[in-house]
Design a protein around this motif. Structure first.
Motif, short mmCIF file in Angstrom:
data_model
loop_
_atom_site.label_atom_id
_atom_site.label_comp_id
_atom_site.label_asym_id
_atom_site.label_seq_id
_atom_site.Cartn_x
_atom_site.Cartn_y
_atom_site.Cartn_z
N ASP A 188 0.87 -1.18 0.00
CA ASP A 188 0.00 0.00 0.00
C ASP A 188 0.90 1.23 0.00
O ASP A 188 1.53 1.56 1.01
CB ASP A 188 -0.91 -0.01 1.22
N VAL A 220 0.12 -4.93 2.96
CA VAL A 220 -1.14 -5.46 3.48
C VAL A 220 -1.31 -6.84 2.88
O VAL A 220 -1.13 -7.03 1.66
CB VAL A 220 -2.34 -4.53 3.17
N LEU A 241 -3.20 -11.03 3.36
CA LEU A 241 -4.22 -11.91 3.93
C LEU A 241 -3.70 -13.34 3.88
O LEU A 241 -3.15 -13.76 2.86
CB LEU A 241 -5.53 -11.82 3.14
N GLY A 272 -5.76 -10.83 8.72
CA GLY A 272 -5.21 -9.68 8.03
C GLY A 272 -3.92 -9.24 8.70
O GLY A 272 -3.83 -9.24 9.94
N CYS A 273 -2.93 -8.87 7.90
CA CYS A 273 -1.63 -8.47 8.43
C CYS A 273 -1.16 -7.16 7.79
O CYS A 273 -1.39 -6.94 6.60
CB CYS A 273 -0.56 -9.54 8.15
N PHE A 274 -0.53 -6.32 8.59
CA PHE A 274 0.24 -5.19 8.09
C PHE A 274 1.70 -5.50 8.35
O PHE A 274 2.10 -5.75 9.49
CB PHE A 274 -0.15 -3.88 8.79
N VAL A 286 -11.24 -6.01 13.78
CA VAL A 286 -9.88 -5.49 13.99
C VAL A 286 -9.54 -5.69 15.45
O VAL A 286 -10.18 -5.11 16.33
CB VAL A 286 -9.76 -4.01 13.59
N HIS A 345 -3.86 -0.61 15.13
CA HIS A 345 -4.17 -0.67 13.69
C HIS A 345 -5.61 -0.24 13.39
O HIS A 345 -6.17 -0.61 12.38
CB HIS A 345 -3.91 -2.07 13.15
N LYS A 370 -6.29 3.08 8.09
CA LYS A 370 -6.03 1.65 8.11
C LYS A 370 -7.23 0.88 7.53
O LYS A 370 -7.06 -0.09 6.79
CB LYS A 370 -5.73 1.18 9.54
N SER A 410 -7.22 0.83 3.84
CA SER A 410 -6.24 -0.09 3.28
C SER A 410 -6.73 -1.53 3.34
O SER A 410 -6.78 -2.22 2.32
CB SER A 410 -4.91 0.03 4.05
N TRP A 411 -7.13 -2.00 4.53
CA TRP A 411 -7.48 -3.43 4.63
C TRP A 411 -8.83 -3.75 4.00
O TRP A 411 -9.01 -4.84 3.46
CB TRP A 411 -7.38 -3.94 6.06
N LEU A 459 -9.29 -6.51 1.17
CA LEU A 459 -10.18 -7.66 1.35
C LEU A 459 -11.15 -7.77 0.18
O LEU A 459 -11.35 -8.86 -0.39
CB LEU A 459 -10.94 -7.51 2.67
#
Length: 338
Positions: free
Chosen positions: A158, A165, A167, A219-221, A256, A261, A266, A269-270, A274
């Motif tokens: 991102d 970002v 998954l 979900g991961c950053f 979340v 986050h 944020k 972004s996610w 997704l």
């Protein structure tokens, strides 16, 4: 947050780095430390026009794709790029990366570019899975679903956030403790109402693992887990009686878990990642839906900011829900993925 306009280096999934060296009406594309091509900027009829020069052998398609990625990530407001090309681009045309235009031009459309699964989609996808109709135990007729994915399914850098970002599918042994901690936090408990012990949550997750219509995701950053998502096929779900669910509509539940986050930037972004993953996973998916509690104004507002619209309210046995929907066409024509 990084501003995309200053973007000169853009990581690609894997270990590659796309670098852009900008000169007078000329850009040099490098993937890793290997030159891909020179891109020359011209004007024709008052509109920018791009040409490829000094293309590495067999890399025309890769160079065009790399430049489009950099340009669309840097300039989310730009919807198309015009190219005049003297190299063979059959592969790019067949894939949808380029569309033949008038006067020998080729056009790259943002709405088509972001529908190309490579390199964001990781591993297998349901796109090529043949269709045959089956009946669920609950009497619902729907397509037989492809086997569930395992491991990482999506990754994208991102540029606005300056973070990866990604998954991945949930691993009960690896993720049970954090799932338990997240579900028992007062903020999550208020809306999910799924607090409980480790064993209760193990049973909850195992039931979903055994259910072919639901995929559980983390979900991961920058590879740090921060959120839990459930992606389900709407036709087999309890939501199906409440709207005209298409055979390939997907639904989402979102949580979340990590406080650091949270926040609109944020979520932007996610949530876009997704939705992007679900639309890429099967090109037959026309809509992504969700059913947050009707009084969850904050989440509904975040969703509306990303293109979801509030179709109606309806009553589940356990809550008054808002039906939120995001159409495929709207997402790819109006999204600002970068």
């Amino acid at each position: 947050m990084n501003h995309p306009q200053g973007l000169h280096r853009l990581p690609l999934p894997g270990s590659e780095l796309l670098a852009i060296e900008v000169g007078n009406s000329r850009l040099c594309l490098l993937r890793g430390d290997q030159p891909l091509a020179q891109v020359v900027t011209e004007e024709e009829g008052g509109q920018p026009l791009f040409r490829l020069q000094e293309v590495a052998s067999g890399q025309a398609d890769g160079a065009i794709r790399a430049f489009c990625y950099w340009h669309f990530a840097r300039s989310p407001e730009h919807q198309r790029l015009a190219w005049r090309l003297e190299v063979p681009v059959d592969r790019a045309v067949r894939s949808g990366l380029l569309i033949p235009g008038s006067a020998g031009l080729f056009i790259a459309e943002r709405s088509l570019f972001w529908q190309l699964p490579d390199p964001w989609l990781r591993g297998a996808q349901g796109n090529g899975y043949p269709q045959t109709m089956v009946m669920s135990a609950n009497g619902r007729r729907h397509p037989l679903r492809a086997p569930k994915a395992r491991g990482e399914v999506y990754r994208r850098f991102d540029a606005r956030l300056g973070s990866w970002v990604s998954l991945r599918t949930l691993d009960i042994e690896l993720d049970l403790e954090r799932f338990n901690r997240w579900q028992n936090s007062p903020r999550v408990l208020e809306f999910w109402q799924e607090g409980g012990s480790l064993e209760q949550h193990r049973d909850y997750l195992q039931k979903l693992a055994d259910d072919p219509h639901t995929l559980t995701l983390i979900g991961c950053f920058d590879d740090e887990p921060f959120a839990y998502f459930e992606a389900y096929w709407a036709k087999e779900d309890r939501i199906a009686p409440f709207y005209a669910a298409d055979d390939y509509d997907r639904g989402i539940h979102m949580l979340v878990g990590e406080e650091k986050h949270r926040g609109p930037h944020k979520v932007a972004s996610w949530l876009s990642a997704l939705a992007h993953y679900l639309f890429l996973d099967d090109s037959r998916t026309r809509k992504v839906v969700a059913e947050p509690r009707a009084d969850n104004a904050r989440m509904i507002g975040h969703m509306q900011a990303q293109g979801f619209y509030r179709e109606k309210e309806f009553d589940f046995p356990h809550k008054r829900a808002a039906l939120m929907a995001l159409g495929r066409e709207w997402f790819f024509e109006r999204c600002e993925l970068c």
